[in-house]
Design a protein around this motif. Structure first.
Motif, mmCIF file in Angstrom:
data_model
loop_
_atom_site.group_PDB
_atom_site.id
_atom_site.type_symbol
_atom_site.label_atom_id
_atom_site.label_comp_id
_atom_site.label_asym_id
_atom_site.label_seq_id
_atom_site.Cartn_x
_atom_site.Cartn_y
_atom_site.Cartn_z
ATOM 1 N N ALA A 419 56.503 75.669 40.476
ATOM 2 C CA ALA A 419 55.657 74.837 39.620
ATOM 3 C C ALA A 419 55.201 73.628 40.430
ATOM 4 N N GLU A 420 53.958 73.213 40.218
ATOM 5 C CA GLU A 420 53.371 72.133 41.009
ATOM 6 C C GLU A 420 53.035 70.961 40.089
ATOM 7 N N PHE A 421 53.378 69.742 40.524
ATOM 8 C CA PHE A 421 53.186 68.551 39.692
ATOM 9 C C PHE A 421 52.541 67.427 40.492
ATOM 10 N N ILE A 422 51.879 66.506 39.789
ATOM 11 C CA ILE A 422 51.493 65.207 40.331
ATOM 12 C C ILE A 422 52.107 64.149 39.431
ATOM 13 N N VAL A 423 52.354 62.956 39.999
ATOM 14 C CA VAL A 423 53.016 61.874 39.266
ATOM 15 C C VAL A 423 52.136 60.634 39.333
ATOM 16 N N SER A 424 52.006 59.927 38.216
ATOM 17 C CA SER A 424 51.155 58.738 38.165
ATOM 18 C C SER A 424 51.768 57.671 37.270
ATOM 19 N N TYR A 425 51.191 56.463 37.327
ATOM 20 C CA TYR A 425 51.604 55.370 36.438
ATOM 21 C C TYR A 425 50.457 54.383 36.300
ATOM 22 N N GLU A 491 51.768 68.768 35.165
ATOM 23 C CA GLU A 491 51.806 70.043 35.877
ATOM 24 C C GLU A 491 50.375 70.461 36.233
ATOM 25 N N THR A 492 50.155 70.784 37.498
ATOM 26 C CA THR A 492 48.822 71.215 37.957
ATOM 27 C C THR A 492 48.782 72.699 38.302
ATOM 28 N N LYS A 493 49.942 73.308 38.443
ATOM 29 C CA LYS A 493 50.004 74.736 38.737
ATOM 30 C C LYS A 493 51.307 75.291 38.180
ATOM 31 N N ALA A 494 51.200 76.354 37.366
ATOM 32 C CA ALA A 494 52.387 76.954 36.763
ATOM 33 C C ALA A 494 52.934 78.055 37.668
ATOM 34 N N PRO A 495 54.231 78.355 37.548
ATOM 35 C CA PRO A 495 54.791 79.488 38.303
ATOM 36 C C PRO A 495 54.081 80.779 37.891
ATOM 37 N N ALA A 496 54.054 81.766 38.775
ATOM 38 C CA ALA A 496 53.395 83.051 38.483
ATOM 39 C C ALA A 496 53.955 83.663 37.211
ATOM 40 N N TYR A 498 53.533 82.429 34.141
ATOM 41 C CA TYR A 498 53.811 81.447 33.106
ATOM 42 C C TYR A 498 52.570 80.604 32.828
ATOM 43 N N ASN A 499 52.487 80.137 31.595
ATOM 44 C CA ASN A 499 51.374 79.290 31.217
ATOM 45 C C ASN A 499 51.567 77.868 31.734
ATOM 46 N N LEU A 500 50.474 77.178 31.999
ATOM 47 C CA LEU A 500 50.488 75.784 32.440
ATOM 48 C C LEU A 500 50.933 74.899 31.285
ATOM 49 N N ALA A 501 51.872 73.980 31.571
ATOM 50 C CA ALA A 501 52.327 73.050 30.538
ATOM 51 C C ALA A 501 51.185 72.111 30.168
ATOM 52 N N THR A 502 51.047 71.848 28.897
ATOM 53 C CA THR A 502 49.965 70.971 28.429
ATOM 54 C C THR A 502 50.457 69.530 28.318
ATOM 55 N N GLY A 503 49.575 68.580 28.675
ATOM 56 C CA GLY A 503 49.927 67.171 28.571
ATOM 57 C C GLY A 503 50.881 66.731 29.669
ATOM 58 N N ALA A 504 51.181 65.445 29.667
ATOM 59 C CA ALA A 504 52.086 64.867 30.657
ATOM 60 C C ALA A 504 53.437 64.566 30.024
ATOM 61 N N VAL A 505 54.466 64.625 30.840
ATOM 62 C CA VAL A 505 55.816 64.268 30.422
ATOM 63 C C VAL A 505 56.155 62.911 31.029
ATOM 64 N N SER A 506 56.683 61.984 30.227
ATOM 65 C CA SER A 506 57.011 60.644 30.715
ATOM 66 C C SER A 506 58.444 60.584 31.224
ATOM 67 N N VAL A 507 58.615 59.895 32.361
ATOM 68 C CA VAL A 507 59.939 59.643 32.922
ATOM 69 C C VAL A 507 60.034 58.146 33.187
ATOM 70 N N LYS A 508 61.077 57.510 32.693
ATOM 71 C CA LYS A 508 61.238 56.068 32.851
ATOM 72 C C LYS A 508 62.239 55.764 33.949
ATOM 73 N N ALA A 509 61.763 55.106 35.003
ATOM 74 C CA ALA A 509 62.658 54.692 36.091
ATOM 75 C C ALA A 509 63.295 53.373 35.701
ATOM 76 N N GLU A 510 64.605 53.361 35.592
ATOM 77 C CA GLU A 510 65.320 52.165 35.177
ATOM 78 C C GLU A 510 66.712 52.195 35.775
ATOM 79 N N LEU A 511 67.420 51.078 35.593
ATOM 80 C CA LEU A 511 68.743 50.959 36.192
ATOM 81 C C LEU A 511 69.690 51.990 35.616
ATOM 82 N N ASN A 512 70.263 52.782 36.508
ATOM 83 C CA ASN A 512 71.275 53.766 36.136
ATOM 84 C C ASN A 512 72.607 53.227 36.623
ATOM 85 N N THR A 513 73.512 52.961 35.692
ATOM 86 C CA THR A 513 74.755 52.296 36.069
ATOM 87 C C THR A 513 75.740 53.205 36.794
ATOM 88 N N VAL A 514 75.417 54.479 36.892
ATOM 89 C CA VAL A 514 76.279 55.395 37.643
ATOM 90 C C VAL A 514 76.150 55.061 39.123
#
Length: 599
Positions: A419-425, A491-496, A498-514
């Motif tokens: 699967a192929e992705f791009i990341v933005s903010y 997601e810009t390219k799905a695995p062979a 499989y359908n391409l995921a629609t929309g963007a998924v958010s990931v929050k970079a923040e302090l991880n106390t581990v």
């Protein structure tokens, strides 16, 4: 008289009467006592203990006391207004004019510290100050002694910007005090003498912090300290790999520590292995680029020594005083000539820049940057060594950088590769910035040894964004070295298959106390294989382990051919018709063969 002169000599040595006189024409019978390292905005008060009559020639000084003074020190006064005679260090001899000549007891000759302790214990008391105790002037005793005529207040002055204060007083033996403590001194046959305040606080970190972050000033203006919502300098920040940060280290430096003058200062700065100084040269010739100031004066490199310990630590040494040496009682003693930076207190400031590197620690505990200071003094004994012990009270900042993780799975929770992705903010101007990662010579994204991508910058052009591919083992993507904030994963390219995921998924970079580099991330699925926020009944749970300490998100792909079958017969009709046609053709072929045989 010899004993008295010897006592006075020791007392003068005790307070380091330096002879840095303030030139002034004093009134008859008056002189000036100058505290050469007075603390700004502190008031200094001179209390006369005994009168003095310095000789017009030579070095002799005759000290005299009144009857009230004699009775106080010898214990002959009333019990409430008298010193314990057992600790009185002075002798008193009645002279022909009805006053008393003051001398020193045999047991206190050569014991100037003991005499000082008696005087301080007489006029001071201990009070609690938080977890510590400190001595302050006992105003009740002072007031009582003034009423009895035992001591007299002769002068009061406040120290200004110059770091010195002069007290014009009659000749005598004086207690000079301030809120910082007491200095015991005597007059000299010279009308102007200089003493030091050995109770000064000494060098320390400024109240607003020793090591701080700087932000670039506007055009033509200096850099400024980054402040938090409370108005105080921030002690931590967030940065990306490749970012350059500005730092300032400050020390409030004094000329004296106790009775000893400061010969040189050492300021040590240590940055974590996840950062690297900006400088010049390579290998052993590398030097961090630093700006060193004392007050508002920028020092030239010839006025300080910069020593590097690799690319993560430097020490700046500043010669604070000009001095020589002499031998006293068989010991080598440092003799002060002058201070290179006049003024009782100066602020040493060191500014530099450092870059966040690929070795930066992801999230907790962050990348620590520590400063410490040390100094050598000119002592009254053997000279101090050139390698001092650095202050154990350090000033510290922390820089955090983060990693993002993506876990790619199918509807059955199986990891998906390819699967192929791009990341933005969104930046501060609400512009979309697309993440770039480290590439090879052909411009293709490359992974570090642990399988992660390394942040390398941003672009505003979507087609130029780095295209990141999930790995074959766990279906993961990890990007190391991003700053704090929320990121969109598309997601810009799905695995062979499989359908391409629609929309963007958010990931929050923040302090991880581990604090571990390996973080287990739990993902919850419902009974149909859909990702949900929390564990549900009849659902399933998968725990994914990432190679670095990260925050992450899971992206689910569905297999192809997902057209609905309800509301129509879909592809079934084609299979049925095809089957009937095939069966009919078979029947027709058999019938024709039978007819031929019959003919």
């Amino acid at each position: 008289m010899k004993r008295m002169k010897k006592f006075l000599a020791f007392v003068l040595a005790m307070i380091m009467c330096l002879g840095m006189a303030v030139t002034a024409f004093a009134e008859e019978g008056k002189g000036t006592i100058t505290i050469s390292n007075a603390t700004k905005e502190e008031s200094y008060i001179a209390y006369k203990i005994f009168d003095a009559d310095p000789a017009t020639t030579g070095t002799a000084i005759a000290y005299t006391a009144t009857e009230a003074q004699m009775k106080y020190w010898t214990g002959e006064a009333t019990e409430e207004g008298s010193l314990n005679a057992l600790v009185n260090p002075f002798t008193f001899t009645l002279n022909h004019v009805g006053t008393y000549n003051v001398g020193i007891k045999e047991e206190y000759v050569n014991k100037d510290k003991d005499v000082t302790d008696i005087l301080n214990n007489t006029f001071y008391k201990e009070i609690a100050d938080g977890t510590e105790t400190k001595k302050v002037l006992d105003t009740e005793i002072i007031g009582s002694l003034i009423e009895q005529g035992v001591i007299t207040q002769e002068a009061v002055a406040e120290a200004g910007e110059t770091g010195a204060v002069g007290l014009e007083v009659p000749y005598g033996y004086y207690l000079i005090t301030s809120t910082l403590g007491a200095v015991v001194t005597v007059n000299s046959t010279q009308p102007n003498v200089s003493v030091i305040d050995k109770n000064q606080k000494g060098p320390q970190w400024p109240e607003d912090g020793g090591k701080v972050f700087l932000q670039a000033g506007e055009a033509g203006k200096p850099d400024t300290v980054i402040l938090g919502n409370d108005g105080k300098p921030v002690t931590s920040n967030s940065a990306k790999i490749g970012d350059t940060l500005k730092f300032r280290v400050s020390v409030d430096a004094t000329n004296y520590v106790g009775e000893d003058f400061v010969k040189e200062y050492f300021i040590k700065d240590t940055i974590g292995t996840g950062m690297e100084y900006i400088g010049t040269g390579e290998g052993d010739a590398f030097k961090a680029t630093v700006t060193v100031k004392v007050g508002n004066t920028i020092l030239q490199p010839t006025n300080y020594t910069l020593t590097m310990n690799g690319k993560n630590e430097f020490v700046v040494k500043i010669d604070w005083a000009m001095y020589g040496t002499s031998v006293v009682d068989g010991k080598t003693v440092d003799t002060l000539s002058a201070f290179n930076y006049p003024g009782a207190t100066n602020t040493i400031v060191i500014e530099y820049q450092a870059k966040v590197t690929e070795n930066a620690n992801m999230a907790a505990p962050g990348n620590k940057n520590t400063a410490a200071f040390a100094y050598n003094t000119g002592a009254t004994g053997t000279s101090t060594p050139e390698n001092p012990t650095f202050n154990t009270t350090t000033s510290e900042t922390t820089t955090y950088t983060y990693a993002l993780g993506i876990q790619k799975v199918d509807g059955n929770r199986n990891a998906l590769a390819g699967a192929e992705f791009i990341v933005s903010y969104k930046d501060d101007q609400n512009k979309t910035q697309y993440i770039l990662v480290k590439t090879d010579n052909n411009g293709q994204p490359v992974k570090a040894q642990d399988g992660s991508y390394i942040y390398a910058g941003v672009t505003e052009v979507k087609d130029s964004a780095s295209k990141l591919t999930t790995d074959t083992s766990k279906g993961q993507i990890v990007i190391k070295g991003v700053g704090e904030g929320t990121y969109d994963v598309t997601e810009t390219k799905a695995p062979a298959g499989y359908n391409l995921a629609t929309g963007a998924v958010s990931v929050k970079a923040e302090l991880n106390t581990v604090s571990s580099y390996t973080t287990s991330v739990t993902t919850y699925f419902d009974k149909d294989g859909n990702v949900v926020d929390t564990e549900v009944t009849d659902g399933k749970t998968e725990i994914y382990t990432f190679p670095v300490n990260i925050t992450s998100a899971t992206v689910v792909n569905k297999a192809g051919s997902l057209l609905p079958s309800t509301g129509g017969i879909g592809t079934t009709i084609f299979y049925v018709v095809g089957g009937l046609l095939a069966a009919g053709a078979g029947v027709l072929l058999i019938t024709k063969k039978r007819m031929r045989k019959e003919q």
